[in-house]
Design an enzyme around this catalytic site. Structure first.
Site, PDB file in Angstrom:
ATOM      1  N   GLU A  25     -16.936  -0.182   2.522  1.00  0.00           N
ATOM      2  CA  GLU A  25     -16.981   0.069   1.076  1.00  0.00           C
ATOM      3  C   GLU A  25     -18.359   0.537   0.633  1.00  0.00           C
ATOM      4  O   GLU A  25     -18.479   1.394  -0.238  1.00  0.00           O
ATOM      5  CB  GLU A  25     -16.553  -1.192   0.323  1.00  0.00           C
ATOM      6  CG  GLU A  25     -15.055  -1.466   0.501  1.00  0.00           C
ATOM      7  CD  GLU A  25     -14.578  -2.748  -0.154  1.00  0.00           C
ATOM      8  OE1 GLU A  25     -15.417  -3.544  -0.638  1.00  0.00           O
ATOM      9  OE2 GLU A  25     -13.345  -2.959  -0.191  1.00  0.00           O
ATOM     10  N   TYR A  43      -8.067   1.117  -2.234  1.00  0.00           N
ATOM     11  CA  TYR A  43      -6.976   0.152  -2.369  1.00  0.00           C
ATOM     12  C   TYR A  43      -5.820   0.514  -1.431  1.00  0.00           C
ATOM     13  O   TYR A  43      -4.639   0.347  -1.787  1.00  0.00           O
ATOM     14  CB  TYR A  43      -6.503   0.078  -3.822  1.00  0.00           C
ATOM     15  CG  TYR A  43      -7.466  -0.643  -4.753  1.00  0.00           C
ATOM     16  CD1 TYR A  43      -7.979  -1.898  -4.435  1.00  0.00           C
ATOM     17  CD2 TYR A  43      -7.845  -0.075  -5.970  1.00  0.00           C
ATOM     18  CE1 TYR A  43      -8.857  -2.568  -5.286  1.00  0.00           C
ATOM     19  CE2 TYR A  43      -8.714  -0.747  -6.838  1.00  0.00           C
ATOM     20  CZ  TYR A  43      -9.215  -1.988  -6.489  1.00  0.00           C
ATOM     21  OH  TYR A  43     -10.069  -2.650  -7.345  1.00  0.00           O
ATOM     22  N   HIS A 103     -14.811  -5.839  -8.777  1.00  0.00           N
ATOM     23  CA  HIS A 103     -14.343  -5.789  -7.389  1.00  0.00           C
ATOM     24  C   HIS A 103     -15.477  -6.320  -6.526  1.00  0.00           C
ATOM     25  O   HIS A 103     -16.637  -6.035  -6.800  1.00  0.00           O
ATOM     26  CB  HIS A 103     -14.022  -4.355  -6.960  1.00  0.00           C
ATOM     27  CG  HIS A 103     -13.894  -4.244  -5.468  1.00  0.00           C
ATOM     28  ND1 HIS A 103     -12.726  -4.565  -4.807  1.00  0.00           N
ATOM     29  CD2 HIS A 103     -14.806  -3.921  -4.509  1.00  0.00           C
ATOM     30  CE1 HIS A 103     -12.929  -4.426  -3.501  1.00  0.00           C
ATOM     31  NE2 HIS A 103     -14.173  -4.039  -3.298  1.00  0.00           N
ATOM     32  N   ASN A 154      -9.851  -7.547 -14.246  1.00  0.00           N
ATOM     33  CA  ASN A 154     -10.545  -8.777 -13.838  1.00  0.00           C
ATOM     34  C   ASN A 154     -12.032  -8.562 -13.538  1.00  0.00           C
ATOM     35  O   ASN A 154     -12.594  -9.198 -12.664  1.00  0.00           O
ATOM     36  CB  ASN A 154      -9.807  -9.431 -12.666  1.00  0.00           C
ATOM     37  CG  ASN A 154      -9.656  -8.489 -11.495  1.00  0.00           C
ATOM     38  OD1 ASN A 154     -10.169  -7.375 -11.523  1.00  0.00           O
ATOM     39  ND2 ASN A 154      -8.986  -8.925 -10.451  1.00  0.00           N
ATOM     40  N   LYS A 160     -15.698  -2.992 -13.172  1.00  0.00           N
ATOM     41  CA  LYS A 160     -14.515  -2.190 -13.474  1.00  0.00           C
ATOM     42  C   LYS A 160     -14.578  -1.602 -14.891  1.00  0.00           C
ATOM     43  O   LYS A 160     -15.345  -2.072 -15.729  1.00  0.00           O
ATOM     44  CB  LYS A 160     -13.264  -3.067 -13.299  1.00  0.00           C
ATOM     45  CG  LYS A 160     -13.068  -3.543 -11.860  1.00  0.00           C
ATOM     46  CD  LYS A 160     -11.756  -4.303 -11.679  1.00  0.00           C
ATOM     47  CE  LYS A 160     -11.533  -4.673 -10.212  1.00  0.00           C
ATOM     48  NZ  LYS A 160     -10.184  -5.239  -9.972  1.00  0.00           N
ATOM     49  N   THR A 173      -8.444 -13.656  -7.836  1.00  0.00           N
ATOM     50  CA  THR A 173      -8.076 -12.359  -8.431  1.00  0.00           C
ATOM     51  C   THR A 173      -7.625 -12.476  -9.888  1.00  0.00           C
ATOM     52  O   THR A 173      -8.036 -11.678 -10.733  1.00  0.00           O
ATOM     53  CB  THR A 173      -6.939 -11.727  -7.586  1.00  0.00           C
ATOM     54  OG1 THR A 173      -7.367 -11.676  -6.231  1.00  0.00           O
ATOM     55  CG2 THR A 173      -6.609 -10.328  -8.073  1.00  0.00           C
TER      56      THR A 173
HETATM   57  N1  UDP Z   1      -4.057  -6.328  -8.738  1.00  0.00           N
HETATM   58  C1  UDP Z   1      -3.071  -6.162  -9.699  1.00  0.00           C
HETATM   59  N2  UDP Z   1      -1.934  -6.932  -9.612  1.00  0.00           N
HETATM   60  C2  UDP Z   1      -1.727  -7.809  -8.599  1.00  0.00           C
HETATM   61  C3  UDP Z   1      -2.720  -7.959  -7.599  1.00  0.00           C
HETATM   62  C4  UDP Z   1      -3.872  -7.206  -7.696  1.00  0.00           C
HETATM   63  O1  UDP Z   1      -3.225  -5.372 -10.622  1.00  0.00           O
HETATM   64  O2  UDP Z   1      -0.668  -8.471  -8.569  1.00  0.00           O
HETATM   65  C5  UDP Z   1      -5.305  -5.541  -8.832  1.00  0.00           C
HETATM   66  C6  UDP Z   1      -6.465  -6.387  -9.346  1.00  0.00           C
HETATM   67  O3  UDP Z   1      -7.247  -5.588 -10.220  1.00  0.00           O
HETATM   68  C7  UDP Z   1      -7.219  -6.714  -8.060  1.00  0.00           C
HETATM   69  C8  UDP Z   1      -7.013  -5.436  -7.255  1.00  0.00           C
HETATM   70  O4  UDP Z   1      -5.670  -5.050  -7.548  1.00  0.00           O
HETATM   71  O5  UDP Z   1      -8.577  -7.008  -8.311  1.00  0.00           O
HETATM   72  C9  UDP Z   1      -7.180  -5.603  -5.759  1.00  0.00           C
HETATM   73  O6  UDP Z   1      -6.319  -6.605  -5.297  1.00  0.00           O
HETATM   74  P1  UDP Z   1      -6.785  -7.639  -4.193  1.00  0.00           P
HETATM   75  O7  UDP Z   1      -5.571  -8.382  -3.769  1.00  0.00           O
HETATM   76  O8  UDP Z   1      -7.587  -6.936  -3.150  1.00  0.00           O
HETATM   77  O9  UDP Z   1      -7.681  -8.681  -5.043  1.00  0.00           O
HETATM   78  P2  UDP Z   1      -9.265  -8.876  -5.151  1.00  0.00           P
HETATM   79  O10 UDP Z   1      -9.847  -8.656  -3.774  1.00  0.00           O
HETATM   80  O11 UDP Z   1      -9.788  -7.889  -6.160  1.00  0.00           O
HETATM   81  O12 UDP Z   1      -9.438 -10.284  -5.627  1.00  0.00           O
HETATM   82 MG    MG Z   2      -9.543  -7.112  -2.447  1.00  0.00          MG
END
Ligand code: UDP
Ligand code: MG
Length: 155
Positions: free
Chosen positions: A128, A51, A117, A114, A11, A93
């Protein structure tokens, strides 16, 4: 057990913090094969698709802004059970909850910034990889390390 490919994005927070090499190094050291690698600038169209499960969430505009702040690094990584292996390496996450030893646990204190991805299952990985790579950008080069990485019945 199956030989899989999965998509990772480094990221913008990772690019800005000069952690590209460090994070790629962890995947290489683990034994994952880099089948594709490129830098790309994400726009709202690709982020809305990528997303799609989050477009209605209040943090979505902020997520889009953070994901397009700089180019990202897209990686196609291959290994046995690579999708799960990479998700485990990434950790949960929220970087504040992720355990030390995971990428998010070691480099992040945020639920949004974080570091990586990572595709979360076989269907999303396939979709993807197609979203971020053309067929000719995925390379099937043979790694001589294979015999040292896996038992003969694992691959
Ligand atoms: N995210 C965020 N706030 C939240 C949850 C997710 O900003 O409360 C962002 C975060 O960068 C995350 C991305 O949205 O990596 C995608 O969310 P997902 O639930 O798919 O989590 P991931 O698969 O990345 O662990
Ligand atoms: Mg995800």
């Amino acid at each position: 057990m199956a030989l899989e490919k999965t998509l990772v994005l480094l990221k913008p927070c990772t690019v800005q913090r000069a952690l590209i090499g460090e994070v790629i190094n962890r995947f290489e050291k683990k034994g994952l094969r880099i089948a594709g690698l490129k830098m790309m600038q994400l726009d709202d169209a690709i982020l809305r698709e990528h997303y799609a499960h989050l477009v209605e969430r209040p943090f979505f505009p902020g997520l889009c802004a953070s994901m397009s702040a700089t180019p990202v690094i897209a990686l196609a990584l291959e290994g046995v059970d690579a999708i799960e292996v990479v998700r485990q390496m990434a950790g949960p996450t929220n970087g504040r909850k992720a355990l030390p030893g995971t990428i998010r646990g070691d480099y992040s204190v945020s639920g949004q910034q974080n570091i990586v991805h990572a595709s979360d299952g076989p269907e999303t990985a396939a979709a993807e990889l197609k979203r971020f790579f053309k067929d000719e950008e995925i390379f099937d080069w043979a790694t001589p390390q294979q015999v040292a990485l896996y038992a003969s019945d694992e691959i």
